[in-house]
Design a protein around this motif. Structure first.
Motif, mmCIF file in Angstrom:
data_model
loop_
_atom_site.group_PDB
_atom_site.id
_atom_site.type_symbol
_atom_site.label_atom_id
_atom_site.label_comp_id
_atom_site.label_asym_id
_atom_site.label_seq_id
_atom_site.Cartn_x
_atom_site.Cartn_y
_atom_site.Cartn_z
ATOM 1 N N THR A 153 2.691 6.539 -7.136
ATOM 2 C CA THR A 153 1.651 7.224 -7.907
ATOM 3 C C THR A 153 1.619 8.736 -7.691
ATOM 4 O O THR A 153 0.803 9.416 -8.278
ATOM 5 C CB THR A 153 0.248 6.643 -7.615
ATOM 6 O OG1 THR A 153 0.044 6.629 -6.204
ATOM 7 C CG2 THR A 153 0.064 5.251 -8.171
ATOM 8 N N THR A 194 0.848 -1.204 0.000
ATOM 9 C CA THR A 194 0.000 0.000 0.000
ATOM 10 C C THR A 194 0.883 1.255 0.000
ATOM 11 O O THR A 194 0.620 2.223 -0.727
ATOM 12 C CB THR A 194 -0.925 -0.001 1.243
ATOM 13 O OG1 THR A 194 -1.649 -1.235 1.264
ATOM 14 C CG2 THR A 194 -1.902 1.156 1.219
ATOM 15 N N THR A 253 2.430 1.794 -3.436
ATOM 16 C CA THR A 253 1.509 2.414 -4.398
ATOM 17 C C THR A 253 1.500 3.936 -4.215
ATOM 18 O O THR A 253 1.572 4.696 -5.191
ATOM 19 C CB THR A 253 0.083 1.841 -4.202
ATOM 20 O OG1 THR A 253 0.164 0.432 -4.358
ATOM 21 C CG2 THR A 253 -0.896 2.417 -5.198
#
Ligand code: GLP
Length: 239
Positions: free
Chosen positions: A26, A19, A22
């Protein structure tokens, strides 16, 4: 609340690290709210492994939750030292983008005010949280009232006893800490709370199913729209 239960803490730590990965991948300038404690060590170990396989952190800002009052950053039991040892020494984080409150300053009120400025100018994308056996988050301890901003807190006997395992003995555990307040935690866009082991089961039940109360600071997470709770089976057994 999104609740994920894993057979053991290793699977849970991989999920948490993925998590974080990511978020790191991003955004062009991600801000991570970081936590300390035994729960975080498998997560940071996994992040170090991700770094070894090519994940970069030089564009990431990190803001830690708390620090003991009276411990210098070089003290082996300080949260500064914990972060260096478990994460920062092993990844390519930019030292200018690392924030931890100074627990050994002569001007603790000034440190608190400046820390709130840091959080205001660097809104947290992902806040990592552990939890105390008494439901504390950061060092926001159960009390009749809670504070929204960064402040100095008197640690409870429960917390001192629990954290004594990291020190020589209970008497060596500092009695005060500097912690971000509940507002800073609740302003994060996404909160990822982790808890492992039977000892945390009651606090997890109270966090998820109990009334919202200052006697269980983690219960305030119920009002946040984007909370993920990551547990092993032992911590999940009471709800
Ligand atoms: C400390 C920290 C908390 C942490 C808690 C749980 O008191 N201030 O941020 O969540 O301990 O620690 P552990 O993961 O070691 O159980």
């Amino acid at each position: 609340m999104n609740i994920r239960v894993f057979p053991d803490q290793y699977g849970a730590a991989i999920y948490a690290a993925a998590t974080i990965e990511t978020t790191v991948k991003t955004s062009t300038s991600p801000v991570l709210g970081l936590a300390t404690g035994g729960t975080m060590t498998p997560v940071y170990r996994q992040l170090v492994e991700f770094h070894r396989r090519g994940l970069h952190f030089s564009h990431v800002t990190t803001i830690n939750l708390d620090e003991y009052v009276g411990l210098s950053p070089s003290h082996p039991n300080s949260y500064h030292a914990f972060m260096q040892e478990n994460l920062f020494d092993h990844i390519d984080v930019n030292p200018d983008k690392i924030y931890l409150p100074s627990g050994d300053s002569e001007d603790l009120d000034g440190v608190c005010a400046k820390y709130d400025d840091v959080i205001r100018t660097n809104p947290i994308d992902l806040q990592l949280l552990g939890i105390g056996v008494n439901g504390h988050i950061g060092f926001n301890e159960p009390a009749n009232s809670l504070k929204s901003n960064t402040h100095i807190v008197q640690l409870t006997e429960d917390t001192i006893r629990e954290n004594a395992r990291f020190f020589e003995d209970e008497k060596s555990v500092p009695t005060r800490a500097i912690t971000v307040g509940l507002q800073s935690i609740l302003l994060a866009k996404h909160i990822l709370l982790l808890a492992f082991g039977e000892k945390k089961a009651q606090a997890i039940r109270d966090t998820i199913k109990g009334d919202i109360s200052t006697t269980v600071p983690s219960s305030f997470l119920q009002v946040h729209p984007n909370v993920t709770i990551v547990l092993d089976e032992a911590a999940a057994q009471l709800f």
